[in-house]
Write a protein that holds these residues in place. Structure first.
Motif, mmCIF file in Angstrom:
data_model
loop_
_atom_site.group_PDB
_atom_site.id
_atom_site.type_symbol
_atom_site.label_atom_id
_atom_site.label_comp_id
_atom_site.label_asym_id
_atom_site.label_seq_id
_atom_site.Cartn_x
_atom_site.Cartn_y
_atom_site.Cartn_z
ATOM 1 N N ILE A 1 44.352 32.363 54.221
ATOM 2 C CA ILE A 1 45.444 33.098 53.604
ATOM 3 C C ILE A 1 46.224 33.765 54.718
ATOM 4 N N GLY A 2 47.433 33.314 54.937
ATOM 5 C CA GLY A 2 48.193 33.851 56.066
ATOM 6 C C GLY A 2 47.426 33.611 57.354
ATOM 7 N N ASP A 3 47.161 34.682 58.073
ATOM 8 C CA ASP A 3 46.409 34.560 59.319
ATOM 9 C C ASP A 3 44.923 34.854 59.133
ATOM 10 N N LYS A 4 44.467 35.015 57.872
ATOM 11 C CA LYS A 4 43.066 35.336 57.598
ATOM 12 C C LYS A 4 42.319 34.135 57.077
ATOM 13 N N GLU A 5 41.095 34.013 57.523
ATOM 14 C CA GLU A 5 40.218 32.969 57.020
ATOM 15 C C GLU A 5 39.026 33.651 56.365
ATOM 16 N N LEU A 6 38.792 33.344 55.114
ATOM 17 C CA LEU A 6 37.677 33.924 54.373
ATOM 18 C C LEU A 6 36.552 32.903 54.308
ATOM 19 N N VAL A 7 35.416 33.246 54.901
ATOM 20 C CA VAL A 7 34.277 32.332 54.932
ATOM 21 C C VAL A 7 33.131 32.990 54.177
ATOM 22 N N GLY A 8 32.842 32.482 52.999
ATOM 23 C CA GLY A 8 31.754 33.010 52.182
ATOM 24 C C GLY A 8 30.445 32.335 52.520
ATOM 25 N N GLU A 18 35.768 36.084 46.653
ATOM 26 C CA GLU A 18 36.285 35.610 45.365
ATOM 27 C C GLU A 18 36.985 36.742 44.632
ATOM 28 N N ARG A 19 36.420 37.943 44.693
ATOM 29 C CA ARG A 19 37.049 39.101 44.059
ATOM 30 C C ARG A 19 38.372 39.439 44.736
ATOM 31 N N MET A 20 38.397 39.364 46.062
ATOM 32 C CA MET A 20 39.639 39.644 46.786
ATOM 33 C C MET A 20 40.720 38.619 46.460
ATOM 34 N N LEU A 21 40.329 37.360 46.331
ATOM 35 C CA LEU A 21 41.294 36.313 45.985
ATOM 36 C C LEU A 21 41.907 36.561 44.606
ATOM 37 N N CYS A 22 41.137 37.149 43.711
ATOM 38 C CA CYS A 22 41.649 37.454 42.373
ATOM 39 C C CYS A 22 42.491 38.730 42.348
ATOM 40 N N GLY A 23 42.342 39.574 43.335
ATOM 41 C CA GLY A 23 43.045 40.846 43.347
ATOM 42 C C GLY A 23 44.160 40.892 44.363
ATOM 43 N N MET A 24 43.833 41.363 45.540
ATOM 44 C CA MET A 24 44.865 41.644 46.552
ATOM 45 C C MET A 24 45.584 40.411 47.075
ATOM 46 N N TYR A 25 44.983 39.236 46.936
ATOM 47 C CA TYR A 25 45.627 38.009 47.417
ATOM 48 C C TYR A 25 46.251 37.204 46.273
ATOM 49 N N ASN A 26 46.466 37.821 45.139
ATOM 50 C CA ASN A 26 46.937 37.099 43.963
ATOM 51 C C ASN A 26 48.318 37.601 43.548
ATOM 52 N N SER A 146 37.839 32.303 36.798
ATOM 53 C CA SER A 146 37.412 32.873 38.078
ATOM 54 C C SER A 146 36.159 33.723 37.925
ATOM 55 N N ILE A 147 35.740 34.284 39.028
ATOM 56 C CA ILE A 147 34.613 35.202 39.042
ATOM 57 C C ILE A 147 34.889 36.412 38.145
ATOM 58 N N GLU A 148 36.152 36.763 37.975
ATOM 59 C CA GLU A 148 36.481 37.918 37.140
ATOM 60 C C GLU A 148 36.059 37.721 35.687
ATOM 61 N N GLU A 149 36.184 36.523 35.176
ATOM 62 C CA GLU A 149 35.718 36.268 33.809
ATOM 63 C C GLU A 149 34.211 36.470 33.716
ATOM 64 N N LYS A 150 33.488 36.038 34.739
ATOM 65 C CA LYS A 150 32.035 36.212 34.760
ATOM 66 C C LYS A 150 31.655 37.679 34.869
ATOM 67 N N ILE A 151 32.375 38.415 35.691
ATOM 68 C CA ILE A 151 32.108 39.851 35.833
ATOM 69 C C ILE A 151 32.360 40.557 34.510
ATOM 70 N N LEU A 152 33.491 40.273 33.864
ATOM 71 C CA LEU A 152 33.814 40.916 32.589
ATOM 72 C C LEU A 152 32.753 40.616 31.540
ATOM 73 N N LYS A 153 32.353 39.377 31.450
ATOM 74 C CA LYS A 153 31.325 38.997 30.471
ATOM 75 C C LYS A 153 30.031 39.782 30.721
ATOM 76 N N THR A 154 29.647 39.913 31.972
ATOM 77 C CA THR A 154 28.429 40.649 32.323
ATOM 78 C C THR A 154 28.590 42.129 31.995
ATOM 79 N N LEU A 155 29.734 42.721 32.328
ATOM 80 C CA LEU A 155 29.972 44.136 32.037
ATOM 81 C C LEU A 155 29.974 44.400 30.536
ATOM 82 N N GLU A 156 30.518 43.480 29.751
ATOM 83 C CA GLU A 156 30.526 43.641 28.296
ATOM 84 C C GLU A 156 29.117 43.622 27.709
#
Length: 171
Positions: A1-8, A18-26, A146-156
């Motif tokens: 993303i731009g000059d950043k490389e995200l290696v999980g 994955e959370r960052m990709l759904c938030g600040m990079y979206n 995305s991971i956000e759907e999984k997080i929401l389901k777990t939080l619910e």
């Protein structure tokens, strides 16, 4: 993303990125946030996780000519919240999901979700307090598939998403 490389390369890093990709990079999520902010003159409470998210969200408010307050690990400024009916208050979960009384507002936007069920449940109660005269609304900005759907389901289910780190192939 731009000059950043995200290696999980570990499950924890992968989840973080994955959370960052759904938030600040979206860009689409930021646009949805902008649309919500511009669609109302009500006070808004916005929960976020990362400092870069805050920077981008504040930029949206400045462009929309909305005053804003911030509560995080470095700042506790509720001035705009107290003074202006159309303000936006940004709250980092760990600093403000518990203990604040924000019943002057009746709308919460979840820009990104926490991993903790307790923080999520407590965050909802910041506006749903004694003295609240209006119906409460909760907006969750979730990336489809995305991971956000999984997080929401777990939080619910009132569970912490971090428990998923210990389940094989489930993140």
């Amino acid at each position: 993303i731009g000059d950043k490389e995200l290696v999980g390369d570990t499950s924890l890093k992968r989840m973080l990125y994955e959370r960052m990709l759904c938030g600040m990079y979206n860009a689409a999520k930021l646009k949805a946030f902008k649309d919500l902010v511009e669609s109302t003159d009500d006070r808004l409470i916005v929960f976020y996780n990362f400092n870069e998210e805050l920077r981008q969200l504040e930029t949206v408010c400045i462009e929309a000519r909305k005053t804003h307050s911030v509560v995080n690990g470095s700042v506790k400024d509720l001035g705009a919240y107290e003074r202006n009916d159309d303000s936006v208050t940004f709250i980092q979960y760990q600093a403000g999901a518990m203990g604040l009384n924000l019943q002057k507002a009746n709308k919460i936007i979840y820009f990104t979700l926490p991993l903790s069920s307790e923080l999520y449940e407590q965050s909802k109660k910041r506006i749903h307090r004694i003295g609240q005269e209006n119906r409460c609304f909760y907006y969750q900005l979730i990336c489809t598939g995305s991971i956000e759907e999984k997080i929401l389901k777990t939080l619910e289910m009132r569970k912490d998403y971090t428990e998923k780190l210990f389940e094989k192939d489930d993140i």
